[in-house]
Design a protein around this motif. Structure first.
Motif, PDB file in Angstrom:
ATOM      1  N   UNK A 227       0.743  -1.145   0.022  1.00  0.00           N
ATOM      2  CA  UNK A 227       0.190   0.523  -0.037  1.00  0.00           C
ATOM      3  C   UNK A 227       1.246   1.613  -0.046  1.00  0.00           C
ATOM      4  N   UNK A 228       2.159   1.434   0.714  1.00  0.00           N
ATOM      5  CA  UNK A 228       2.925   2.245   1.010  1.00  0.00           C
ATOM      6  C   UNK A 228       2.737   2.767  -0.664  1.00  0.00           C
ATOM      7  N   UNK A 229       3.817   1.733  -1.605  1.00  0.00           N
ATOM      8  CA  UNK A 229       4.304   1.682  -2.782  1.00  0.00           C
ATOM      9  C   UNK A 229       2.898   2.689  -3.384  1.00  0.00           C
ATOM     10  N   UNK A 230       2.478   1.457  -3.691  1.00  0.00           N
ATOM     11  CA  UNK A 230       0.672   2.261  -4.068  1.00  0.00           C
ATOM     12  C   UNK A 230       0.276   4.130  -4.118  1.00  0.00           C
ATOM     13  N   UNK A 231       0.851   4.488  -3.370  1.00  0.00           N
ATOM     14  CA  UNK A 231       0.758   5.407  -2.129  1.00  0.00           C
ATOM     15  C   UNK A 231       1.808   6.973  -2.396  1.00  0.00           C
ATOM     16  N   UNK A 232       3.161   5.680  -3.082  1.00  0.00           N
ATOM     17  CA  UNK A 232       4.062   6.526  -3.469  1.00  0.00           C
ATOM     18  C   UNK A 232       4.441   7.977  -2.092  1.00  0.00           C
ATOM     19  N   UNK A 233       4.653   7.480  -0.720  1.00  0.00           N
ATOM     20  CA  UNK A 233       4.891   7.649   0.452  1.00  0.00           C
ATOM     21  C   UNK A 233       5.664   7.064   1.053  1.00  0.00           C
ATOM     22  N   UNK A 234       6.635   6.910   0.214  1.00  0.00           N
ATOM     23  CA  UNK A 234       8.208   5.837   1.322  1.00  0.00           C
ATOM     24  C   UNK A 234       8.932   6.233   1.720  1.00  0.00           C
ATOM     25  N   UNK A 235       9.313   8.462   1.280  1.00  0.00           N
ATOM     26  CA  UNK A 235       9.576   9.231   1.836  1.00  0.00           C
ATOM     27  C   UNK A 235       9.001   9.373   2.834  1.00  0.00           C
ATOM     28  N   UNK A 236       7.840   9.363   3.261  1.00  0.00           N
ATOM     29  CA  UNK A 236       7.443   9.799   3.744  1.00  0.00           C
ATOM     30  C   UNK A 236       6.716   9.024   5.603  1.00  0.00           C
ATOM     31  N   UNK A 237       7.290   7.949   5.110  1.00  0.00           N
ATOM     32  CA  UNK A 237       6.721   7.067   6.738  1.00  0.00           C
ATOM     33  C   UNK A 237       7.909   6.451   6.733  1.00  0.00           C
ATOM     34  N   UNK A 238       8.125   5.515   8.076  1.00  0.00           N
ATOM     35  CA  UNK A 238       9.121   4.679   8.417  1.00  0.00           C
ATOM     36  C   UNK A 238       8.214   3.095   8.434  1.00  0.00           C
ATOM     37  N   UNK A 239       8.769   2.079   8.690  1.00  0.00           N
ATOM     38  CA  UNK A 239       8.235   1.244   9.183  1.00  0.00           C
ATOM     39  C   UNK A 239       9.208   0.169  10.699  1.00  0.00           C
ATOM     40  N   UNK A 240       8.597   0.358  11.351  1.00  0.00           N
ATOM     41  CA  UNK A 240       9.567  -0.736  12.823  1.00  0.00           C
ATOM     42  C   UNK A 240       8.937  -1.529  12.476  1.00  0.00           C
ATOM     43  N   UNK A 241       9.346  -3.042  13.062  1.00  0.00           N
ATOM     44  CA  UNK A 241       8.934  -4.345  12.538  1.00  0.00           C
ATOM     45  C   UNK A 241       8.722  -4.590  14.754  1.00  0.00           C
ATOM     46  N   UNK A 242       7.298  -5.202  14.204  1.00  0.00           N
ATOM     47  CA  UNK A 242       6.725  -5.152  16.336  1.00  0.00           C
ATOM     48  C   UNK A 242       6.502  -7.236  15.982  1.00  0.00           C
ATOM     49  N   UNK A 243       6.334  -8.340  15.140  1.00  0.00           N
ATOM     50  CA  UNK A 243       5.845  -8.886  15.376  1.00  0.00           C
ATOM     51  C   UNK A 243       6.310 -10.045  14.032  1.00  0.00           C
ATOM     52  N   UNK A 244       6.539 -11.217  14.511  1.00  0.00           N
ATOM     53  CA  UNK A 244       6.679 -11.999  13.543  1.00  0.00           C
ATOM     54  C   UNK A 244       5.514 -13.609  13.607  1.00  0.00           C
ATOM     55  N   UNK A 245       4.668 -13.531  14.244  1.00  0.00           N
ATOM     56  CA  UNK A 245       4.076 -14.806  14.264  1.00  0.00           C
ATOM     57  C   UNK A 245       2.700 -14.762  13.502  1.00  0.00           C
ATOM     58  N   UNK A 246       2.438 -16.018  13.551  1.00  0.00           N
ATOM     59  CA  UNK A 246       1.569 -16.463  12.162  1.00  0.00           C
ATOM     60  C   UNK A 246       0.175 -16.147  12.891  1.00  0.00           C
ATOM     61  N   UNK A 247      -0.659 -15.492  11.700  1.00  0.00           N
ATOM     62  CA  UNK A 247      -2.293 -15.455  11.751  1.00  0.00           C
ATOM     63  C   UNK A 247      -2.924 -15.594  11.276  1.00  0.00           C
ATOM     64  N   UNK A 248      -4.162 -17.146  10.468  1.00  0.00           N
ATOM     65  CA  UNK A 248      -3.968 -17.481   9.472  1.00  0.00           C
ATOM     66  C   UNK A 248      -5.465 -16.423   9.741  1.00  0.00           C
ATOM     67  N   UNK A 249      -5.741 -16.183   8.090  1.00  0.00           N
ATOM     68  CA  UNK A 249      -7.228 -16.188   7.570  1.00  0.00           C
ATOM     69  C   UNK A 249      -8.090 -16.850   6.817  1.00  0.00           C
ATOM     70  N   UNK A 250      -9.434 -16.708   7.236  1.00  0.00           N
ATOM     71  CA  UNK A 250     -10.327 -17.865   6.160  1.00  0.00           C
ATOM     72  C   UNK A 250     -11.346 -16.979   5.065  1.00  0.00           C
ATOM     73  N   UNK A 251     -11.854 -18.290   4.701  1.00  0.00           N
ATOM     74  CA  UNK A 251     -12.611 -17.751   3.995  1.00  0.00           C
ATOM     75  C   UNK A 251     -14.042 -18.937   4.981  1.00  0.00           C
ATOM     76  N   UNK A 252     -14.810 -16.957   5.693  1.00  0.00           N
ATOM     77  CA  UNK A 252     -15.816 -17.860   6.092  1.00  0.00           C
ATOM     78  C   UNK A 252     -16.916 -18.604   5.682  1.00  0.00           C
TER      79      UNK A 252
END
Length: 250
Positions: free
Chosen positions: A191-216
């Motif tokens: 999304x950041x690439x699509x919005x072309x705002x790479x120079x306006x924001x910074x990303x910091x990692x907080x977790x490598x926990x797996x979260x499964x998402x489904x077709x409910x």
């Protein structure tokens, strides 16, 4: 390959009476926008990685998928009220399991939560329990980020604002309406690439926990059709580990 063919044939044999050997089974699905997985393109049509997988499954079966992009709250209401057949993607919770039916196999596994801040902000993330001043955080309503973040949401120093799309959260960040945005790492990158705002924001990692998402699936649909068989068919063309493989490649 032999077992895949046998499973494919068994799927249709067990459902031949339900919808007829030569008739399509149309599955109506609602989804909130979550690029690059599912979103509404410039022509107003559903697009994304999930749509590509469903299209391939449709070409190889009697299944027909009709996907409509709607806001998260409305999507949940429609499937809970049996007005549509399924919602994607949706995380498992005990509360949702009272009104939705989850297949055994996930649609996608998310890996790696991140905090997004403005580049001009000197804040460094050292853990939600290390906060010494108040922080307003925006997140996408459809996303969950594990037990640590769920506990953090109860911290009196944190104010959570839920939005329908990550683009909305990032715009709020740029307008200084919130201090931080929490998101899945690869979704945020896209999304950041699509919005072309790479120079306006910074990303910091907080977790490598797996979260499964489904077709409910709705309860009414699940009373008539085997949702596990349907999911098996879809996952012949969909890779639940897409994000993990992309993370490894990077």
């Amino acid at each position: 390959m032999k077992w895949a063919v046998c499973g494919f044939l068994l799927f249709f044999m067990t459902h031949a009476i339900a919808w007829g050997q030569d008739n399509e089974l149309t599955i109506h699905i609602v989804a909130p926008e979550l690029r690059p997985l599912v979103y509404q393109n410039a022509n107003g049509q559903a697009d994304g990685l999930f749509i590509d997988a469903l299209s391939q499954a449709q070409q190889q079966s009697h299944l027909n998928f009709q996907v409509k992009i709607v806001p998260w709250a409305r999507a949940m209401q429609l499937v809970k009220n049996n007005q549509v057949d399924a919602i994607m993607p949706v995380l498992y919770t005990k509360e949702r399991a009272q009104s939705l039916v989850y297949p055994q196999a996930p649609l996608i596994n998310f890996y790696g939560s991140v905090i997004v801040k403005r580049s001009s902000d000197s804040y460094l993330f050292h853990g939600f329990d290390k906060l010494t001043d108040t922080k307003s955080i925006a997140k996408v309503r459809a996303m969950s980020f594990g037990k640590n973040f769920n506990r953090a949401m109860k911290n009196p120093l944190i104010t959570i604002t839920e939005v329908a799309q990550l683009e909305d959260a990032l715009n709020m960040l740029l307008l200084k309406r919130v201090d931080l945005v929490v998101a899945d790492g690869l979704v945020a990158d896209d999304i950041i690439s699509t919005m072309s705002i790479e120079n306006q924001v910074e990303i910091m990692a907080i977790s490598d926990h797996k979260e499964s998402s489904y077709l409910g699936f709705s309860q009414r649909f699940s009373e008539h059709y085997d949702v596990n068989r349907i999911m098996e068919m879809i996952n012949q063309f969909n890779d639940p580990e897409y994000y993990q493989k992309k993370l490894t490649a990077n």
